[in-house]
Motif scaffolding. Sequence first.
Motif, mmCIF file in Angstrom:
data_model
loop_
_atom_site.group_PDB
_atom_site.id
_atom_site.type_symbol
_atom_site.label_atom_id
_atom_site.label_comp_id
_atom_site.label_asym_id
_atom_site.label_seq_id
_atom_site.Cartn_x
_atom_site.Cartn_y
_atom_site.Cartn_z
ATOM 1 N N LYS A 32 -0.337 7.324 -0.597
ATOM 2 C CA LYS A 32 -1.592 7.967 -0.986
ATOM 3 C C LYS A 32 -2.784 7.143 -0.511
ATOM 4 C CE LYS A 32 -4.143 9.430 -5.070
ATOM 5 N NZ LYS A 32 -4.155 9.471 -6.527
ATOM 6 N N ASN A 33 -2.765 5.853 -0.714
ATOM 7 C CA ASN A 33 -3.874 4.992 -0.281
ATOM 8 C C ASN A 33 -3.968 4.921 1.238
ATOM 9 O OD1 ASN A 33 -4.601 4.459 -2.895
ATOM 10 N ND2 ASN A 33 -3.445 2.546 -3.023
ATOM 11 N N LEU B 3 -7.230 6.078 3.417
ATOM 12 C CA LEU B 3 -7.828 5.141 4.367
ATOM 13 C C LEU B 3 -7.851 5.723 5.775
ATOM 14 C CD1 LEU B 3 -8.990 2.307 4.826
ATOM 15 C CD2 LEU B 3 -6.647 1.522 5.231
ATOM 16 N N MET C 239 0.866 -1.169 0.000
ATOM 17 C CA MET C 239 0.000 0.000 0.000
ATOM 18 C C MET C 239 0.909 1.226 0.000
ATOM 19 S SD MET C 239 -2.995 1.237 2.663
ATOM 20 C CE MET C 239 -3.323 -0.367 3.235
#
Length: 69
Positions: free
Chosen positions: A4-5, A9, A1
Amino acid sequence: MDMKNATILLIFLLCILGLIVGVYYSESSEPTMKTYDTKEVIHEDSNGTITINLEKKENNENSLDKYFT
């Protein structure tokens, strides 16, 4: 991951947590109307409709009339 993700989240989870905490505190701090502070007024119309209203009782203990008589 990637970063950005993970950031998206984290923001999403913080929003959900904020909503849960906000609902909890708004329900617990909501002023409830006590039954001894209200009186029940019942109105009956000519067609048989019954309306029940809770009205706040007048509190005359704090009136200034007793000091200025």
